[in-house]
Design a protein around this motif. Structure first.
Motif, PDB file in Angstrom:
ATOM      1  N   TYR B  84       0.930  -1.116  -0.010  1.00 20.28           N
ATOM      2  CA  TYR B  84      -0.025   0.020  -0.031  1.00 20.28           C
ATOM      3  C   TYR B  84       0.859   1.269  -0.155  1.00 20.28           C
ATOM      4  O   TYR B  84       0.174   2.379   0.117  1.00 20.28           O
ATOM      5  N   THR B  85       2.207   1.074   0.203  1.00 21.51           N
ATOM      6  CA  THR B  85       2.983   2.625   0.112  1.00 21.51           C
ATOM      7  C   THR B  85       3.840   2.428  -0.912  1.00 21.51           C
ATOM      8  O   THR B  85       3.905   1.317  -1.733  1.00 21.51           O
ATOM      9  N   THR B 236       3.156  10.763   9.250  1.00 21.78           N
ATOM     10  CA  THR B 236       2.490   9.958   8.340  1.00 21.78           C
ATOM     11  C   THR B 236       3.366   8.869   7.890  1.00 21.78           C
ATOM     12  O   THR B 236       2.907   7.733   7.690  1.00 21.78           O
ATOM     13  N   LEU B 240       2.253   5.021   8.079  1.00 19.64           N
ATOM     14  CA  LEU B 240       2.356   4.087   6.943  1.00 19.64           C
ATOM     15  C   LEU B 240       3.189   2.879   7.309  1.00 19.64           C
ATOM     16  O   LEU B 240       2.657   1.817   7.183  1.00 19.64           O
ATOM     17  N   GLY B 246      -5.963   4.368   7.146  1.00 24.47           N
ATOM     18  CA  GLY B 246      -7.432   3.649   6.668  1.00 24.47           C
ATOM     19  C   GLY B 246      -7.999   2.530   7.690  1.00 24.47           C
ATOM     20  O   GLY B 246      -8.894   1.861   7.280  1.00 24.47           O
ATOM     21  N   TYR B 578      -9.489   6.364   3.168  1.00 28.46           N
ATOM     22  CA  TYR B 578      -8.606   5.532   2.531  1.00 28.46           C
ATOM     23  C   TYR B 578      -8.970   4.034   3.311  1.00 28.46           C
ATOM     24  O   TYR B 578      -8.032   3.524   3.682  1.00 28.46           O
ATOM     25  N   PHE B 640      -4.974   4.191  -1.911  1.00 26.06           N
ATOM     26  CA  PHE B 640      -4.842   5.716  -1.865  1.00 26.06           C
ATOM     27  C   PHE B 640      -5.379   6.471  -2.849  1.00 26.06           C
ATOM     28  O   PHE B 640      -4.662   6.915  -3.817  1.00 26.06           O
ATOM     29  N   GLN B 643      -4.015   9.762  -4.556  1.00 22.16           N
ATOM     30  CA  GLN B 643      -2.621   9.873  -5.053  1.00 22.16           C
ATOM     31  C   GLN B 643      -2.498   9.255  -6.370  1.00 22.16           C
ATOM     32  O   GLN B 643      -3.258   8.406  -6.977  1.00 22.16           O
ATOM     33  N   LYS B 647      -0.828   4.919  -3.926  1.00 21.02           N
ATOM     34  CA  LYS B 647       0.023   4.377  -2.654  1.00 21.02           C
ATOM     35  C   LYS B 647       0.067   5.722  -1.932  1.00 21.02           C
ATOM     36  O   LYS B 647       0.186   6.531  -2.081  1.00 21.02           O
ATOM     37  N   GLY B 648       0.330   5.098  -0.386  1.00 17.31           N
ATOM     38  CA  GLY B 648       0.472   6.014   0.505  1.00 17.31           C
ATOM     39  C   GLY B 648       2.208   6.429   0.299  1.00 17.31           C
ATOM     40  O   GLY B 648       2.878   5.775   0.156  1.00 17.31           O
TER      41      GLY B 648
END
Ligand SMILES: Nc1nc2c(c(=O)[nH]1)N[C@H]1C(S)=C(S)[C@@H](COP(=O)(O)OP(=O)(O)OC[C@H]3O[C@@H](n4cnc5c(=O)[nH]c(N)nc54)[C@H](O)[C@@H]3O)O[C@H]1N2
Ligand SMILES: Nc1nc2c(c(=O)[nH]1)N[C@H]1C(S)=C(S)[C@@H](COP(=O)(O)OP(=O)(O)OC[C@H]3O[C@@H](n4cnc5c(=O)[nH]c(N)nc54)[C@H](O)[C@@H]3O)O[C@H]1N2
Ligand code: SF4
Ligand code: SF4
Ligand code: SF4
Ligand code: SF4
Ligand code: SF4
Ligand SMILES: [Mo]
Lengths: 321, 873, 289
Positions: B84-85, B236, B240, B246, B578, B640, B643, B647-648
């Motif tokens: 997710y990032t 953040t 993350l 989320g 999210y 996300f 974005q 992604k985060g």
């Protein structure tokens, strides 16, 4: 409010009150009475009325007319003053009559009001009978002496209650120096009432009639002195309140005056002046006693130690068991 | 409330958000651990399980230490991080880090103090970032506020290494970047003992992952710094890495200030924004409609900004109705343009310089509330006219007759040229409308009482002002009057005073179909062809079904724990943004305990406790076809959705003026040198170098011992902001009856300050006096082996109105701003503290001038902002 | 004239004890100071609802407490106590701090001294078991003030013109709200539920549960105050969970309703009165002989 807070804080200037003091910024735990000087005066005048009524009744029954007259008039004056002080001290004087809504043994003030209500007319009648001479002759004035005696005796019957209930009035509070003196205060006030009554007698009557007043002076002053000394020395922590600056000053003075009054009463058999001085000293002494006791109460209310320490000890002792 | 651990840092939540704090208490009663990290022990600390005192302005170093601990001990939630990032994304080989460049990133231009972002880009996208001229322009207009982020214009082609081993993948860059943020370094910088840092790091990591979540709470203790945005970025990154975004009980709670301050950024009162975070067009950059739209959606990037044409068109249709046509680009030409920095501080300096003549002040009291009080007042004293609409006769309306400058002779009432119009405003209970609060929730407010006398609502004022101006201009042929004359200005009015209908305004904000008049149900129904109107795309749905959804008040006891029927939350009544991330890439909840939304195979849609923040019918295994754009380009496991890559962002390749990663810089005013880099403080921060905005010396300047102490300013429960609404009320004024300064017993001894006595606090700008509270709640920190004293001041007092008045903390402040959002750094500065009251009259000016001379402030120009070896080369 | 039954020892149901037939359950407060955030919303809400005047604008330096204590114009009072404690984690000589906050209020005692001593019957036991001053009856005799073992009730002295100047004033437990089924203003305003209102039986259970939970969680200092029906006031109607000794908060550690000792006092007074009579008799009889 905040002035006091500042004052109490200035001790710990620079830093907030330390934890070890075990009180909240040195603030009192209980509220001191909001009574004004009226109430000290009331304590005195109540006692004075009581003492003089007793003396008056005795004088009446034993035929000491001048003593009787002086004491009856004094008791009426003291009673009136006392009522005035009581009302004047109220936050709402106009609502004084609400005192008569209830009859409440749990409230010494309620009981006091009723005692006063019963005693007042009697003392009034007794005093009124003294002024028959100035009234035009008639049925009323002829009846008055009899009524006066009955009223005077009735007043005297109520007088001991009037003289001592005020002690319960003070003791029945959370003020530690008063509450914890509950066993002794009635004797202090009884003695003080007798002494002040005797004082009136010494002042008002000619030498020939003041014998009982002298004896009463000695007994009253002795009781006052003895009982006060118990307050000062036998109440543990609370005695500190009685020995602290302002109360101690009054109580020292009271001691001196009572002693002097008693001595003068005994030694002044041949001197009207000396007797009168003795009487004045006894009155002043009685005032000082009341002031001293009252001030000690204020001292103990203002300093949280007097409230907290005994309670803490009690708890700790209980827990130890 | 559902959190297992709550980290409160940069916020005094219990004092400034007491009602919200009930949920922290609730979580605590359920067993959550509460940690408060703050320069001073507050009422929040009192309720926390752990309190960590920190030197003001050093949070990035502290959080960097936590990140370092997490990364060095593999405590991150790896599955979440990979999926997710952007941890796996490979960054350009041209990127060089602050670790290599002594505190600067690659691409720095010392002359303009801005970055060329191209080296920060993902590998293969190097031309996507802005050059230093563009980032300079972004700094002027605080563009980071606009549409949340631009997002790099890339789609599926980003290079990724899902093993996270590639030396240039974001994960490895992050590891290297924070490697030197060791517990020992944190202790040297922040004054936080190493063990305390480790305690926090361990608690945070232990209460994160599959089964647990940690919430991070901040507010203006973080934002009001010259590195404020990067503070939040650091938080953040942690959230993350630990998989807390989320998910229920996770996230980052940015506690907003005034009632509806959130609303006032959604439907903004800011110079650089239009409703729904659409950027205000820039005169040079967005000449044509397509330039503007293109800048918002960034070409064909992924994500929901792809809908920008529909959002923008509908906004223009809402404003100009029939006058907005396809042919005239929907009246795009009517929109005002910005040309640079028109922020509130720039404006005040422009007033001093005579460049601004008139000023409307509504619901603000800058004479007390804004940094550099003297500049605020001198600026307002140099206007032709000033309109103040307020509940009270505030200091900003009376500065000309009883402000501090009257005493010093800098303002002479008889000569002050400003004509002040003080208009009484209706308060919130005297008018209807919505508040949008911290969690983006709109709540409808009924009018409780009629406004007294001449008090009127803002709606009334602007509606009738507009009406009158339009009446004056009626018939004008001048082209410049068209935008006003063509406005749809037709709200129904009611009542004795012709109050416009707030309900009608909300309907317009929601948006409707121009043909049928039907209120739209979601932003997906907005159209780019001019067939819909909508005043704020993110609010679309608040009037769904023709019902005022914000007015819903179904008690919590009658609904489930998400309580979706209380008020309405943008977007689409989603309570957690999210929230697709609350399920694993396959769409299953990460754990039973933390289940929130998930993919239901049988129904073939996303479902759960909340409204899924995802296209409900897009399955987890969906992969976009080549060349897809906008929302279609988001894969089934790209949570996300705003974005550019779904992604985060651990690493931010574009959009931030001061760097892709947070880096510890010292505050603009600090008694200490930066222990990590040669670069002392944020090199890109906004400064206004002028004689009336002097700065206290900081390393490497000399004479910094003249201002040896650190001070910070903030709030008390008992007062509100500039005190206009609390110092005027007896019940509040008596609870905090005087301006005071909190000092530690050690400092009190050192400076001879007496509890309840007076102290004078001095900076290069001014000197103020305050009563002294000596308290153990402040204590000197050992920083790098020496004690650093911090003092604390509330900023609620001012001279003028109120039952309690006093000197303003803001008079101590200069103007120095975060480069991304132009917020002032009012949370930290240096000062001197002396016992006793300050001098009055001109002697006050002499005192401050003496300090300036001793500190060499006059001879300090030009400011040495760039102090890194590299930057000087 | 109403004659109140003399009630020198309180029963747990003071309303019934005062002659109400089948009164509703006794209500009261449980104030959990461990979750008080010192926001003073209770103080302000109380003043707003009851129209209480300001109580002086003066900085006291007592931490964040600028209202000092309960009084005629402060019926809820939040105490702030800053304490030095050993800092957790850090080296031995360093010090940490603890900041106790506690919202105090009238205890609505089972044996209420204020009520017992009131000579006008102005102080009244309500059917809910609470103790209320009747503003239209109180004559400001001031007796209740030193009688209260907690220093709660006081005489309003300012501002001039206030309609209750001269009268004794204290918390009414929002008699005018509870009667209408509303929760008292202070409890309603309390954001963290530090102040809980309800039936006293229920609150006792909650308080016991909460102190148990805190102790189990390692908060050894947690204790209840006012919950013991065997204490000197027969148990308070306002219970507190404290984190230190009561006196630290300005509360008496072992308060006693002063009228508990009243019978003994009357007896002593009777003896003293008799003594007065005896002395008088002696004074006269002595002279005859
Ligand atoms: N009672 C009350 N409530 C309010 C307001 C009010 O004025 N009064 N104002 C409202 C508004 S407009 C806002 S914006 C919010 C603000 O809400 P908050 O941000 O919670 O309030 P502040 O008191 O300004 O600051 C928060 C904390 O930041 C700390 N701090 C300062 N510098 C630093 C730092 O460098 N690092 C860290 N970690 N902490 C730091 C301060 O010591 C302070 O405790 O409150 C809102 N709520
Ligand atoms: N040193 C320092 N400075 C700071 C901060 C800090 O932490 N430290 N915090 C900053 C922050 S976060 C903020 S939000 C600002 C706040 O600073 P300001 O906004 O300048 O201060 P307020 O007192 O909130 O001003 C609001 C005004 O609006 C009026 N008002 C209330 N309701 C209405 C209404 O309905 N209509 C109209 N027309 N007027 C109304 C009030 O009477 C009041 O005068 O201060 C900032 N300044
Ligand atoms: S003032 Fe309003 S917004 Fe602030 S905490 Fe209280 S209820 Fe919430
Ligand atoms: S606490 Fe004091 S005022 Fe309250 S009921 Fe008990 S005795 Fe009366
Ligand atoms: S002051 Fe009022 S309430 Fe108190 S005892 Fe006297 S009459 Fe009763
Ligand atoms: S119950 Fe009512 S009167 Fe008593 S403190 Fe609370 S708000 Fe004030
Ligand atoms: S309202 Fe509640 S939390 Fe606030 S001070 Fe009062 S008791 Fe404490
Ligand atoms: Mo704010």
């Amino acid at each position: 409010m905040t002035d006091e807070a500042r004052a109490s804080d200035s001790g710990a200037a620079g830093e907030p009150a330390p934890d070890a003091s075990r009180s909240y910024y040195g603030r009192p735990v209980i509220k001191a009475p909001v009574w004004k000087h009226d109430i000290t005066a009331y304590l005195f005048t109540g006692g004075l009325a009581a003492g003089s009524s007793l003396l008056a009744a005795g004088a009446d029954l034993t035929g000491r007319h001048e003593l009787r007259r002086g004491c009856r008039l004094a008791s009426l004056a003291a009673l009136s003053a006392s009522t005035w002080f009581l009302i004047h001290d109220l936050g709402r004087p106009s609502r004084f009559a609400n005192m008569l809504r209830v009859f409440k043994p749990t409230s010494p003030m309620s009981m006091g009001t009723w005692i006063l209500a019963a005693y007042g007319p009697m003392a009034g009648l007794a005093a009124a009978s003294e002024v028959t001479g100035v009234l035009p002759a008639g049925v009323a004035s002829r009846a008055l002496p009899g009524v006066g005696r009955a009223a005077g005796v009735a007043a005297a019957g109520l007088a001991p209650l009037l003289g001592t209930y005020t002690a319960v009035l003070l003791a029945d509070t959370a003020v530690p120096a008063w509450h914890d003196a509950g066993r002794h205060l009635p004797f202090v006030f009884a003695g003080s009432a007798l002494a002040s009554g005797a004082g009136v007698g010494l002042l008002a009557a000619p030498l020939g009639q003041v014998g009982p007043a002298r004896r009463m002076a000695v007994a009253g002053a002795a009781a006052e002195l003895a009982a006060t000394s118990v307050l000062e020395h036998r109440l543990g922590l609370q005695s500190e309140a009685y020995r602290s600056a302002a109360p101690a000053r009054f109580l020292r003075l009271a001691r001196g005056l009572a002693a002097a009054g008693a001595v003068a009463a005994v030694t002044g058999r041949r001197s009207r002046v000396l007797s009168a001085l003795g009487g004045a000293a006894l009155l002043a002494g009685s005032i000082c006693t009341r002031c001293g006791v009252y001030q000690a109460g204020l001292v103990s209310a203002a300093d949280p130690r007097f409230t907290v320490l005994p309670q803490r000890q009690r708890l700790d002792a209980g827990q130890a068991r | 409330m559902n959190a297992d651990c709550i980290i409160i840092q940069g916020s005094n939540m219990a004092e400034a958000h007491p009602v919200g704090f009930q949920w922290v208490v609730e979580a605590k009663l359920r067993g959550a651990k509460v940690i408060h990290i703050d320069p001073r022990f507050t009422r929040t600390s009192a309720l926390a399980d752990t309190f960590v005192p920190i030197r003001a302005g050093t949070d990035i170093a502290f959080l960097g230490g936590v990140i370092n601990h997490v990364l060095s001990n593999d405590l991150d939630f790896r599955e979440y991080v990979v999926a997710y990032t952007n941890a796996a994304t490979i960054v350009s080989e041209r990127f060089a880090d602050t670790e290599d460049l002594d505190g600067l990133f690659s691409g720095f231009d010392p002359a303009s103090r801005t970055y060329d972002e191209s080296s920060w880009q993902y590998a293969g996208n190097e031309d996507a970032g802005g050059d230093s001229e563009e980032t300079g322009a972004r700094r002027q207009v605080a563009s980071a506020l606009q549409h949340e982020s631009h997002g790099p214009g890339i789609d599926s082609e980003v290079e990724r290494d899902e093993t996270l081993q590639h030396p240039r993948c974001v994960f490895q860059i992050l590891k290297r970047h924070f490697a030197r943020y060791t517990p020992e370094m944190v202790e040297r910088v922040c004054g936080v003992p190493a063990e305390q840092l480790l305690e926090v790091a361990k608690a945070w990591a232990a209460a994160s992952g599959r089964e647990r979540t940690t919430t991070l709470v901040y507010s203006v203790g973080w934002t009001q710094h010259s590195t404020g945005v990067q503070y939040i970025r650091t938080g953040t990154i942690l959230q993350l890495l630990l998989g807390n975004m989320g998910r229920p009980g996770g996230g980052i709670l940015a506690l907003r200030g005034h009632a509806s301050i959130q609303g006032s950024t959604d439907i903004p009162t800011l110079f650089n924004l239009l409703p729904g975070y659409l950027p205000m067009p820039h005169v040079a950059q967005h000449e044509r409609f397509d330039d503007w739209i293109g800048a918002i959606r960034h070409g064909d990037q992924k994500g929901f900004w792809g809908g920008a044409p529909a959002y923008a068109t509908s906004l223009l249709k809402a404003w100009w109705g029939d006058a907005a046509t396809v042919d005239n680009d929907f009246a795009y030409g009517y929109l005002p343009r910005i040309s640079g920095d028109h922020g509130t501080y720039r404006q005040v300096l422009d007033m001093i310089d005579g460049r601004i003549k008139g000023y409307f002040l509504l619901g603000q009291n800058p004479a007390v509330g804004s940094a550099h009080g003297k500049a605020q007042r001198l600026g307002m004293a140099n206007l032709d006219w000033l309109v103040v609409r307020d509940l009270f006769e505030i200091e900003s309306a009376t500065f000309w007759k009883d402000g501090p400058e009257v005493a010093t002779g800098e303002i002479v009432p008889e000569e002050c040229r400003t004509e002040v119009f003080l208009l009484p405003a209706a308060s919130h209970v005297e008018k209807e409308g919505t508040f949008t609060q911290t969690q983006r929730m709109l709540q409808w407010r009924e009018k409780a009482v009629e406004p007294p006398g001449d008090c009127r609502s803002e709606l009334w004022f602007f509606f009738h002002l507009g009406r009158l101006v339009r009446e004056r201009l009626a018939g004008s042929q001048d082209g410049r009057d068209r935008p006003l004359l063509d406005l749809t200005w037709d709200y129904p009015v009611h009542g004795r005073h012709d109050e416009p209908s707030a309900d009608a305004v909300l309907r317009e904000v929601n948006g409707f179909d121009l043909v049928t008049g039907r209120p739209l149900a979601s932003s997906g129904e907005l159209r780019a062809d001019g067939s819909t109107a909508g005043g704020c795309w993110i609010y679309t749905g608040v009037y769904a079904g023709g019902v005022n959804q914000a007015a819903r008040r179904r008690p919590g006891s009658e609904q489930d724990w998400v309580a979706a029927e209380w008020g309405w939350v943008w977007p689409a009544n989603r309570r957690i943004l999210y929230n697709r991330a609350s399920a694993d890439p396959e769409g299953r909840p990460w754990s039973e305990r933390k289940a929130y939304v998930w993919w239901d195979d049988e129904l073939g849609r996303w479902t759960g406790h909340d409204v899924p923040d995802f296209q409900v019918d897009k399955p987890p295994w969906y992969r976009p076809p080549p060349g897809a754009t906008g929302a279609e380009a988001l894969a089934g496991d790209d949570p996300f959705i705003m974005q550019g890559d779904g992604k985060g962002w651990l690493f931010v390749p574009t959009g931030l003026v001061d760097g892709p990663l947070p880096t510890h810089y010292e505050p603009a005013e600090s008694p200490l040198p930066n222990r990590l880099y040669g670069q002392q403080s944020n090199p890109t921060r906004v400064v206004y170098e002028r004689a009336d905005n002097p700065r206290n010396p900081s390393p490497p300047d000399e004479h910094r011992e003249v201002f040896p102490f650190v001070f910070t300013t903030s709030r008390l429960t008992e007062h509100h902001t500039s005190g206009a609404m609390s110092r005027t009320l007896g019940y509040l004024a008596e609870l905090q009856p005087a301006m005071f300064v909190e000092v530690s017993p050690a400092l009190a001894r050192e400076r001879g300050l007496e509890h309840l006595g007076w102290a004078t606090i001095v900076t290069a700008r001014s000197a103020i006096e305050a009563r002294v509270l000596v308290t153990d709640r402040l204590r000197p920190l050992r920083v790098d082996g020496r004690p650093v004293h911090q003092v604390w001041l509330p900023y609620h007092w001012g001279v003028g109105s109120g039952l309690t008045t006093g000197d303003s903390a803001n008079d101590l402040m200069g103007v120095s701003l975060d480069p991304n959002v132009l917020i002032q750094d009012s949370k930290v500065g240096t000062c001197d503290v002396q016992p006793g009251r300050r001098p009055t009259g001109p002697a006050l000016l002499d005192l401050v001038a003496g300090y300036r001379t001793r500190a060499g402030v006059a001879s300090m120009a030009p400011e040495r902002i760039v102090t890194a070896e590299q930057g000087r080369g | 004239m109403i004659t109140e039954r003399s009630r020198l020892l309180g029963s747990l149901d003071p309303a019934a004890g005062s002659g109400y037939v089948e009164p509703p359950p006794r209500v009261g407060f449980f104030t959990d100071t461990s979750i008080c955030i010192g926001c003073k919303a209770c103080e302000v809400a109380c003043k707003e609802w009851n129209g209480i005047p300001q109580d002086g604008i003066e900085l006291t330096g007592m931490s964040y407490d600028n209202s000092v204590g309960l009084g005629a114009s402060t019926w809820r009072h939040v105490a702030f106590i800053e304490q030095r404690v050993a800092a957790p984690g850090a080296g031995g000589d360093e010090t940490g701090v603890r900041w106790l906050m506690s919202s105090d209020v009238c205890k609505h005692c089972t044996s209420a001294a204020c009520l017992d001593v009131c000579p006008t019957g102005s102080l009244l036991r309500t059917e809910l078991g609470t103790v209320v001053v009747q503003d239209d009856i109180c004559n400001g005799c001031g007796y209740c003030i030193p009688a209260c073992p907690y220093g709660v009730i006081d005489q309003r002295r300012s501002p001039d013109g206030d309609r209750n100047v001269g009268l004794a004033q204290k918390c009414t437990l929002c008699y005018d709200r509870t009667g209408a089924g509303l929760e008292p203003a202070c409890a309603k305003a309390c954001p963290t539920d530090s102040i809980q209102f309800g039936s006293l039986d229920e609150l006792r259970k909650r308080a016991a549960g909460r102190v148990g939970a805190l102790r189990a969680a390692g908060v050894a200092d947690a204790r209840l105050y006012g919950e013991d029906p065997a204490d000197g006031v027969g148990g308070a109607g306002s219970l507190f969970l404290l984190l230190d000794d009561p006196e630290v908060y300005g509360l008496p550690p072992d308060p006693v309703c002063t009228t508990r000792d009243l019978p003994a006092m009357w007896r002593r007074a009777a003896v003293a009165a008799a003594t007065m009579a005896a002395v008088t008799a002696f004074a006269f009889l002595g002279s005859r002989s």
